[in-house]
Design a protein around this motif. Structure first.
Motif, PDB file in Angstrom:
ATOM      1  N   UNK A  37      -7.758 -21.634   0.144  1.00  0.00           N
ATOM      2  CA  UNK A  37      -7.136 -21.694  -1.182  1.00  0.00           C
ATOM      3  C   UNK A  37      -8.136 -22.173  -2.226  1.00  0.00           C
ATOM      4  N   UNK A  38      -8.006 -21.665  -3.426  1.00  0.00           N
ATOM      5  CA  UNK A  38      -8.893 -22.065  -4.517  1.00  0.00           C
ATOM      6  C   UNK A  38      -8.415 -23.425  -5.056  1.00  0.00           C
ATOM      7  N   UNK A  47     -14.224 -25.416  -4.652  1.00  0.00           N
ATOM      8  CA  UNK A  47     -14.752 -24.644  -3.521  1.00  0.00           C
ATOM      9  C   UNK A  47     -16.236 -24.341  -3.683  1.00  0.00           C
ATOM     10  N   UNK A  48     -16.722 -24.357  -4.942  1.00  0.00           N
ATOM     11  CA  UNK A  48     -18.123 -24.019  -5.209  1.00  0.00           C
ATOM     12  C   UNK A  48     -19.064 -25.192  -4.952  1.00  0.00           C
ATOM     13  N   UNK A  49     -18.495 -26.377  -4.634  1.00  0.00           N
ATOM     14  CA  UNK A  49     -19.322 -27.580  -4.495  1.00  0.00           C
ATOM     15  C   UNK A  49     -19.003 -28.303  -3.191  1.00  0.00           C
TER      16      UNK A  49
END
Length: 411
Positions: A37-38, A47-49
């Motif tokens: 899940x975002x 989610x990008x880190x």
């Protein structure tokens, strides 16, 4: 025997066919991996880190936290100097949560430091190549509530009996502090109100937004209160009754939420530090160290300083008639020349100067003469301008209708 063999052959053939179908079916199954899940927070897609969460502990300093993330002392100094106006690194408070966002590559470089000022407001510090800082707030939703209650012993208990926040009790008593003596409530007094609660992300309770309207029945008399915005530019709202009369006095009764009055205004009192009899031209309110002190009325700060007797003190001129002073602060929160509004925090309780314990000495002048504020016939707050009265009655009508539809609780 021949029949049994035929049956056995059929069974074997069926089994073989079944396995072939099963294998065929298995071959056609498409395995789909579910994407995680975002997760979004603070304006970032987490989610990008790589996300590291922690809490400020005793002894933690900004440089030490960044050092654990591989930030060099030179870079820490550069960050500190550039973001000081937005986030003072020397004022991180023990117990406040913070988050560090690191890159997901092999270097795992710290990119952002996020400090939670409170449950809603936060400060983001970019600690990567482009150093910067800015403030943000979590998404808030407002939910309208309507409740009623009845007094058995006191207001706080009446709220708690319904599972309501003690903050709501404080808000309601603040609205009516000039109309009702809450130390003299009677069993059977009733109240009902329309108010709004704040929620973070629509689920996490974040406090009271405001009380739109209320009615408190005390000694069989109804006291109405309606919130009305009197200044659209500043967003300033005050409370008025059903006849558009102000509920708030020109002065608050006290400059803080106090534990007790430890010493009243007196022409002759034995000074606990100087050990001699002398006049005491103020009212001492005992309260825990660090308790916020607020200005009792609108005005201009004419002094904010320190003396050996007064300790840290602030003096506010309200108009040509009234001036107030607040002594023995642990810390001042305003400067000379600054405009303050009634209820603005101007300092914090301490015991600086000639004081034996944490309290604020509140002093009051009328036309340059120090007086006892409890013996003054103080003016009421400014009424609603005549040109706004029609708009006021239209604005409060739906709130009053909602109040009248709420059933009073009985003992």
């Amino acid at each position: 025997m021949r029949k049994l063999s035929y049956t056995l052959l059929l069974a074997l053939a069926f089994t073989a066919c079944k396995k072939e179908v099963e294998n065929k079916d298995l071959g056609e199954v498409e395995v789909i991996e579910k994407a995680p899940p975002v997760l979004e927070e603070y304006g970032f897609v987490l989610n990008d880190f790589e996300v590291i969460r922690d809490t400020i502990r005793s002894g933690d300093i900004f440089g030490k936290i960044l050092d654990t993330q591989g930030i060099s002392p030179g870079k820490v100094y550069e960050i500190t100097e550039k973001v000081r106006e937005t986030l003072d690194p020397t004022r991180l408070i023990v117990g406040k949560p913070y988050t560090v966002l690191r890159s997901r590559d092999s270097a795992r470089t710290a990119q952002f430091f996020i400090y939670e000022n409170d449950r809603i407001e936060y400060t983001v510090v970019s600690i990567g190549d482009n150093i910067a800082a800015y403030k943000g707030s979590k998404p808030i939703s407002i939910k309208k509530k309507m409740i009623s209650g009845v007094i058995v012993s006191n207001l706080s208990e009446a709220m708690q009996n319904q599972g309501l926040s003690v903050l709501l009790s404080h808000e309601l008593s603040s609205i009516y502090q000039w109309s009702i003596d809450f130390w003299k409530l009677q069993k059977g007094d009733q109240f009902k109100m329309v108010y709004n609660e704040k929620y973070i992300n629509d689920t996490i309770y974040a406090g009271i937004e405001n009380i739109e309207g209320a009615v408190f029945v005390h000694q069989n008399r109804p006291y109405y209160a309606f919130s009305y915005m009197v200044d659209t530019e500043s967003g300033k709202s005050d409370y008025y009754d059903e006849e558009a009369r102000p509920l708030q006095s020109f002065f608050l009764k006290a400059p803080l939420n106090f534990s007790r009055i430890s010493s009243r205004y007196s022409g002759n009192r034995f000074h606990p530090v100087q050990k001699r009899w002398k006049a005491h031209r103020g009212t001492d309110y005992a309260a825990p160290h660090g308790t916020p002190i607020w200005s009792t009325a609108n005005g201009t700060v004419i002094a904010s300083g320190y003396t050996g007797g007064n300790g840290n003190y602030v003096k506010v001129k309200h108009n040509d008639t009234y001036t107030t002073q607040y002594l023995h602060m642990s810390k001042r929160n305003v400067r000379a020349g600054q405009r303050v509004k009634q209820g603005d925090i101007i300092g914090f309780v301490g015991s600086t100067g000639l004081a034996t314990g944490p309290h604020v000495c509140y002093r009051f002048w009328v036309r340059g003469k120090q007086v006892d504020p409890f013996r003054q016939n103080l003016p009421a707050a400014e009424p609603i301008a005549e040109k706004l009265k029609n708009d006021y009655f239209v604005a409060i009508e739906p709130v009053r209708t909602a109040l009248d539809e709420i059933q009073f609780k009985e003992i």
